[in-house]
Design a protein around this motif. Structure first.
Motif, PDB file in Angstrom:
ATOM      1  N   ARG A 169      47.392  43.711  37.055  1.00  0.00           N
ATOM      2  CA  ARG A 169      46.988  42.311  36.883  1.00  0.00           C
ATOM      3  C   ARG A 169      47.782  41.396  37.820  1.00  0.00           C
ATOM      4  NH1 ARG A 169      42.566  40.037  34.389  1.00  0.00           N
ATOM      5  NH2 ARG A 169      41.807  41.562  32.937  1.00  0.00           N
ATOM      6  N   ALA A 170      49.088  41.653  37.861  1.00  0.00           N
ATOM      7  CA  ALA A 170      49.952  40.822  38.702  1.00  0.00           C
ATOM      8  C   ALA A 170      49.616  41.017  40.178  1.00  0.00           C
ATOM      9  CB  ALA A 170      51.411  41.156  38.447  1.00  0.00           C
ATOM     10  N   SER A 171      49.002  42.154  40.494  1.00  0.00           N
ATOM     11  CA  SER A 171      48.632  42.419  41.885  1.00  0.00           C
ATOM     12  C   SER A 171      47.238  41.878  42.205  1.00  0.00           C
ATOM     13  CB  SER A 171      48.656  43.924  42.152  1.00  0.00           C
ATOM     14  OG  SER A 171      49.894  44.466  41.801  1.00  0.00           O
ATOM     15  N   GLY A 172      46.630  41.210  41.247  1.00  0.00           N
ATOM     16  CA  GLY A 172      45.343  40.568  41.506  1.00  0.00           C
ATOM     17  C   GLY A 172      44.127  41.322  40.973  1.00  0.00           C
ATOM     18  N   ALA A 181      44.611  43.540  24.770  1.00  0.00           N
ATOM     19  CA  ALA A 181      45.241  44.244  25.900  1.00  0.00           C
ATOM     20  C   ALA A 181      45.248  43.356  27.140  1.00  0.00           C
ATOM     21  CB  ALA A 181      44.513  45.554  26.178  1.00  0.00           C
ATOM     22  N   THR A 182      44.152  42.648  27.359  1.00  0.00           N
ATOM     23  CA  THR A 182      44.063  41.765  28.528  1.00  0.00           C
ATOM     24  C   THR A 182      45.086  40.636  28.412  1.00  0.00           C
ATOM     25  OG1 THR A 182      41.727  42.273  28.734  1.00  0.00           O
ATOM     26  CG2 THR A 182      42.491  40.300  29.871  1.00  0.00           C
ATOM     27  N   LEU A 192      49.145  48.031  33.149  1.00  0.00           N
ATOM     28  CA  LEU A 192      48.102  46.990  33.163  1.00  0.00           C
ATOM     29  C   LEU A 192      48.650  45.704  33.779  1.00  0.00           C
ATOM     30  CD1 LEU A 192      46.143  46.791  29.770  1.00  0.00           C
ATOM     31  CD2 LEU A 192      45.194  46.994  32.057  1.00  0.00           C
ATOM     32  N   SER A 193      49.858  45.335  33.354  1.00  0.00           N
ATOM     33  CA  SER A 193      50.477  44.099  33.861  1.00  0.00           C
ATOM     34  C   SER A 193      50.709  44.204  35.368  1.00  0.00           C
ATOM     35  CB  SER A 193      51.829  43.836  33.197  1.00  0.00           C
ATOM     36  OG  SER A 193      51.659  43.752  31.823  1.00  0.00           O
ATOM     37  N   LYS A 243      47.784  40.502  26.655  1.00  0.00           N
ATOM     38  CA  LYS A 243      49.168  40.996  26.694  1.00  0.00           C
ATOM     39  C   LYS A 243      49.595  41.377  28.103  1.00  0.00           C
ATOM     40  CE  LYS A 243      50.034  42.938  22.113  1.00  0.00           C
ATOM     41  NZ  LYS A 243      50.153  44.187  21.350  1.00  0.00           N
ATOM     42  N   SER A 244      48.632  41.654  28.969  1.00  0.00           N
ATOM     43  CA  SER A 244      48.994  42.143  30.311  1.00  0.00           C
ATOM     44  C   SER A 244      49.064  41.026  31.356  1.00  0.00           C
ATOM     45  CB  SER A 244      48.000  43.215  30.761  1.00  0.00           C
ATOM     46  OG  SER A 244      46.738  42.645  30.993  1.00  0.00           O
ATOM     47  N   ILE A 245      48.714  39.806  30.951  1.00  0.00           N
ATOM     48  CA  ILE A 245      48.746  38.707  31.928  1.00  0.00           C
ATOM     49  C   ILE A 245      49.930  37.783  31.623  1.00  0.00           C
ATOM     50  CG2 ILE A 245      47.469  36.756  32.911  1.00  0.00           C
ATOM     51  CD1 ILE A 245      44.907  38.265  32.241  1.00  0.00           C
ATOM     52  N   GLN A 266      49.738  48.091  48.391  1.00  0.00           N
ATOM     53  CA  GLN A 266      49.389  47.312  49.595  1.00  0.00           C
ATOM     54  C   GLN A 266      48.976  48.232  50.731  1.00  0.00           C
ATOM     55  OE1 GLN A 266      52.990  45.018  49.814  1.00  0.00           O
ATOM     56  NE2 GLN A 266      51.916  43.094  49.381  1.00  0.00           N
ATOM     57  N   ARG A 295      44.462  51.290  27.761  1.00  0.00           N
ATOM     58  CA  ARG A 295      44.559  49.953  27.183  1.00  0.00           C
ATOM     59  C   ARG A 295      45.951  49.668  26.621  1.00  0.00           C
ATOM     60  NH1 ARG A 295      39.429  49.373  24.012  1.00  0.00           N
ATOM     61  NH2 ARG A 295      40.439  50.746  22.540  1.00  0.00           N
ATOM     62  N   ILE A 308      50.625  48.723  28.640  1.00  0.00           N
ATOM     63  CA  ILE A 308      50.716  47.311  29.031  1.00  0.00           C
ATOM     64  C   ILE A 308      51.504  47.138  30.332  1.00  0.00           C
ATOM     65  CG2 ILE A 308      51.543  45.021  28.308  1.00  0.00           C
ATOM     66  CD1 ILE A 308      49.048  45.932  26.789  1.00  0.00           C
ATOM     67  N   PRO A 320      49.454  35.130  41.448  1.00  0.00           N
ATOM     68  CA  PRO A 320      49.260  36.578  41.571  1.00  0.00           C
ATOM     69  C   PRO A 320      49.599  37.043  42.979  1.00  0.00           C
ATOM     70  CG  PRO A 320      47.145  35.443  41.423  1.00  0.00           C
ATOM     71  CD  PRO A 320      48.210  34.418  41.222  1.00  0.00           C
ATOM     72  N   LYS A 321      50.159  38.251  43.065  1.00  0.00           N
ATOM     73  CA  LYS A 321      50.525  38.779  44.390  1.00  0.00           C
ATOM     74  C   LYS A 321      49.271  39.134  45.168  1.00  0.00           C
ATOM     75  CE  LYS A 321      54.730  40.760  42.526  1.00  0.00           C
ATOM     76  NZ  LYS A 321      54.605  41.218  41.142  1.00  0.00           N
ATOM     77  N   LYS A 322      49.390  39.081  46.469  1.00  0.00           N
ATOM     78  CA  LYS A 322      48.249  39.435  47.323  1.00  0.00           C
ATOM     79  C   LYS A 322      48.486  40.842  47.874  1.00  0.00           C
ATOM     80  CE  LYS A 322      45.899  35.441  47.631  1.00  0.00           C
ATOM     81  NZ  LYS A 322      44.758  35.337  46.773  1.00  0.00           N
ATOM     82  N   THR A 350      51.796  35.780  36.625  1.00  0.00           N
ATOM     83  CA  THR A 350      50.502  36.249  37.152  1.00  0.00           C
ATOM     84  C   THR A 350      49.499  35.104  37.213  1.00  0.00           C
ATOM     85  OG1 THR A 350      50.877  38.486  36.351  1.00  0.00           O
ATOM     86  CG2 THR A 350      48.596  37.877  36.719  1.00  0.00           C
ATOM     87  N   LEU A 381      54.133  48.053  44.375  1.00  0.00           N
ATOM     88  CA  LEU A 381      53.377  47.039  45.099  1.00  0.00           C
ATOM     89  C   LEU A 381      53.184  47.453  46.560  1.00  0.00           C
ATOM     90  CD1 LEU A 381      52.116  44.166  44.825  1.00  0.00           C
ATOM     91  CD2 LEU A 381      54.250  43.306  45.780  1.00  0.00           C
ATOM     92  N   GLN A 436      40.354  44.616  20.628  1.00  0.00           N
ATOM     93  CA  GLN A 436      41.384  45.433  21.287  1.00  0.00           C
ATOM     94  C   GLN A 436      41.411  45.178  22.793  1.00  0.00           C
ATOM     95  OE1 GLN A 436      41.172  49.614  20.271  1.00  0.00           O
ATOM     96  NE2 GLN A 436      40.880  49.097  18.121  1.00  0.00           N
TER      97      GLN A 436
END
Lengths: 174, 147
Positions: free
Chosen positions: B131-134, A157-158, B127-128, A160-162, B101, B121, B124, A170-172, A166, B97, A153
């Motif tokens: 994740r997209a923010s690092g 989840a990991t 979570l995304s 599906k979220s990437i 920041q 969990r 999504i 990936p954004k800074k 990304t 974002l 699971q």
């Protein structure tokens, strides 16, 4: 059912049987766990291809270009790209300057979307202890299976979220 | 989108309650009245309490609440984002974002170099976003027991 260890075994006999079972089964569990972590070659090539096409969504890349960049089999990449095209993740373009192009915005494609194209689906709700075509009557009440469910699971989840975006950039935050 | 960020104020409460209710499906004014009190009073020098809102045309469209916590679960000082919410009408426009920041910048200026959060969990979308923010999996595993 060979794989299932129901909860509630209190007696010495049950404990001994459990111990012997673990001795016998642990090797199989580890090999399946390794299988879970180590994705098959097509999945790897699929991720490379989507990543490469996603870097420049306008570009049309040939099988040769992708295969050469990653030093992998051209024949295998061709097959992988066809599967990705059937799944709607990339688009095949015919003609002299034909090749493949990403079919969707990269933020809409997750690692799981690519992995699902190549990794066989489990019939038994993804239990890693049984073979793909096996069923298990103890699903949900199997102590060992529950541990692997937990890992599964988390992994799902990991993945599906990437998204591909990304992975690429990936954004800074700072 | 032309939104601005500012520190949280007492009159942002209702907007925060409303945005949270859209996402969580629960209207919980008592919780928020209690929780926001910490963010509205002047904090001591040792405490790091950060609360910001995003404002568009005079309306609060997003919020973030974070605080520094030291030695919880044995962890040295780190920042925790424990609530973030954006009005869905303003989703995917950079509001979340920008709030993240701002909090990270502030944490960094205060010497906090790690920021954590916790996400369901099955959520999504959120979570995304992280994740997209690092953000990546941290060194802790969250455990629970039904009693």
């Amino acid at each position: 059912m060979r794989c299932a260890i129901p909860y509630g075994g209190q007696s010495y006999k049950v404990a001994l049987r459990l111990f012997l079972w673990i001795q016998f089964e642990i090797g199989a569990c580890i090999s399946k766990l390794e299988h879970m972590v180590k994705l098959n070659k097509s999945t790897r090539f699929g991720l490379y291809s989507v990543l490469e096409l996603g870097r420049n969504p306008e570009a049309i890349l040939s099988v040769k270009e992708i295969a050469e960049k990653y030093a992998i089999s051209e024949h295998h990449v061709a097959k992988v790209l066809q599967q990705l095209a059937r799944a709607g993740l990339v688009r095949s373009i015919r003609g002299l300057k034909g090749g493949f192009q990403i079919a969707k915005p990269c933020q809409q494609i997750t690692m799981m979307d690519v992995i699902e194209v190549f990794e066989p689906a489990h019939r038994n709700d993804g239990c890693l202890l049984v073979d793909l075509d096996e069923s298990c009557d103890f699903h949900g009440s199997c102590a060992i299976g529950n541990v692997f469910d937990e890992i599964q699971q988390q992994a799902v989840a990991t993945l599906k979220s990437i998204s591909i975006t990304t992975l690429i950039a990936p954004k800074k935050l700072t | 989108m032309d939104f601005t960020l500012r520190k949280i104020r007492g009159d942002d409460r209702d907007a925060i309650i409303a945005i949270d209710a859209i996402h969580s499906g629960d209207h919980k004014p008592d919780y928020w009245h209690d929780r926001l009190r910490t963010f509205l009073k002047k904090s001591s020098k040792q405490q790091i309490i950060l609360g910001y809102v995003a404002v568009l045309e005079g309306e609060v469209v997003g919020y973030i609440l974070a605080e520094g916590r030291a030695w919880e679960f044995g962890s040295p000082l780190c920042g925790w984002i424990f609530a973030i919410g954006v009005n869905p009408d303003c989703g995917r426009k950079g509001v979340g974002l920008a709030l993240c920041q701002e909090v990270c910048r502030k944490f960094k200026s205060l010497g906090v170099n790690t920021v954590r959060t916790m996400v369901r969990r099955d959520d999504i979308d959120v979570l995304s976003f992280f994740r997209a923010s690092g953000f990546r999996a941290g060194p802790f595993i969250e455990l629970e027991l039904e009693i």
